[in-house]
Design an enzyme around this catalytic site. Structure first.
Site, PDB file in Angstrom:
ATOM      1  N   GLY A  18       0.787  -1.229   0.000  1.00 49.24           N
ATOM      2  CA  GLY A  18       0.000   0.000   0.000  1.00 49.24           C
ATOM      3  C   GLY A  18       0.816   1.274   0.000  1.00 49.24           C
ATOM      4  CE1 TYR A 154      -6.740   4.545  10.534  1.00 46.90           C
ATOM      5  CE2 TYR A 154      -8.334   6.214   9.860  1.00 46.90           C
ATOM      6  CZ  TYR A 154      -7.157   5.524   9.638  1.00 46.90           C
ATOM      7  OH  TYR A 154      -6.393   5.807   8.533  1.00 46.90           O
TER       8      TYR A 154
END
Length: 244
Positions: A18, A154
């Site tokens: 990624g 998060y």
């Protein structure tokens, strides 16, 4: 660790795939020697490192190091005598109701996404002070700016990263060390594979650019931050296609 002292050296956490992998390649192409880390995918990271060495003629060391564990980060830095660039990219997500989240899950997200920036920076800064220069770049998220339902941990961790960035930048500005963050929107990585095609299409329709961001675009911005005037520090740059 076999790195030439006068050669530019960068450390990228979470680099096996990624965004981290794209950043590693961009740095290698720019001539940086690399230290790359990952938590659980060392064979993949070793393959990345070998490819970068062959393609760009740089040295690239792959290391298994859980970014949420300070002892693991200390091992990464144990043999380093200099460092020019630190990219704090390692991160994990948790999607679900806050009330369904365990204390252990909460702590794991916060430790991986936020505390890891402390673990690496506190060891990187003394090395950068030796040259009176350096760049620290933290990979953040738009949810750190505005928050997201079902992603409270998060969002909190990335909000912390943003504040960490601004505060550390002020602390290190007199030492000519710049600290900035990239607040990413929806980037096309494995982290988003938990969403169905229908959910991703709906999300894409909300983005004015009408597409997902690419890891290579984040990597390009990392390089631009490294090459930016030293007066640019303490900034949270949003890369989201005009979404938020």
């Amino acid at each position: 660790m076999n790195t030439r002292k006068n050669a530019p050296l960068a450390l990228v956490t979470g680099a096996s795939r990624g965004i981290g992998k794209a950043i590693a390649e961009a740095l290698a192409e720019a001539g940086y020697h690399l230290i790359l880390t990952c938590s659980h995918t060392l064979p993949d990271l070793q393959e990345v490192a070998a490819c970068l060495e062959e393609k760009y003629g740089i040295t690239c060391t792959a290391m298994a190091a859980d970014a949420s564990e300070p002892a693991a980060i200390e091992k990464v830095f144990a043999s380093l005598d200099h460092l020019d660039v630190l990219v704090n990219n390692a991160g994990i997500s948790y999607i679900g109701l806050l009330t369904d989240m365990s204390v252990e899950e909460w702590q794991h997200v916060l430790n991986t996404n936020l505390s890891s920036c402390f673990y690496t920076s506190r060891l990187a800064v003394p090395l950068m002070l030796l040259k009176h220069s350096g760049r620290i770049i933290n990979i953040s998220s738009v949810w750190g700016n505005v928050g997201a339902s079902m992603e409270v941990a998060y969002s909190a961790s990335k909000g912390g990263v943003n504040s960490f960035t601004k505060a550390l930048a002020k602390e290190l500005a007199p030492s000519n060390i710049q600290v900035n963050a990239i607040s990413c929107g929806v980037i096309d990585t494995a982290m988003n594979h938990c969403f169905s095609p229908e959910e991703m299409n709906a999300l894409r329709e909300e983005i004015p650019a009408d597409r997902l961001g690419q890891p290579e675009e984040v990597a390009k911005l990392v390089l631009q931050l490294i090459q930016a005037p030293t007066y640019l520090t303490g900034q949270i740059l949003t890369l989201d296609g005009g979404w938020q």
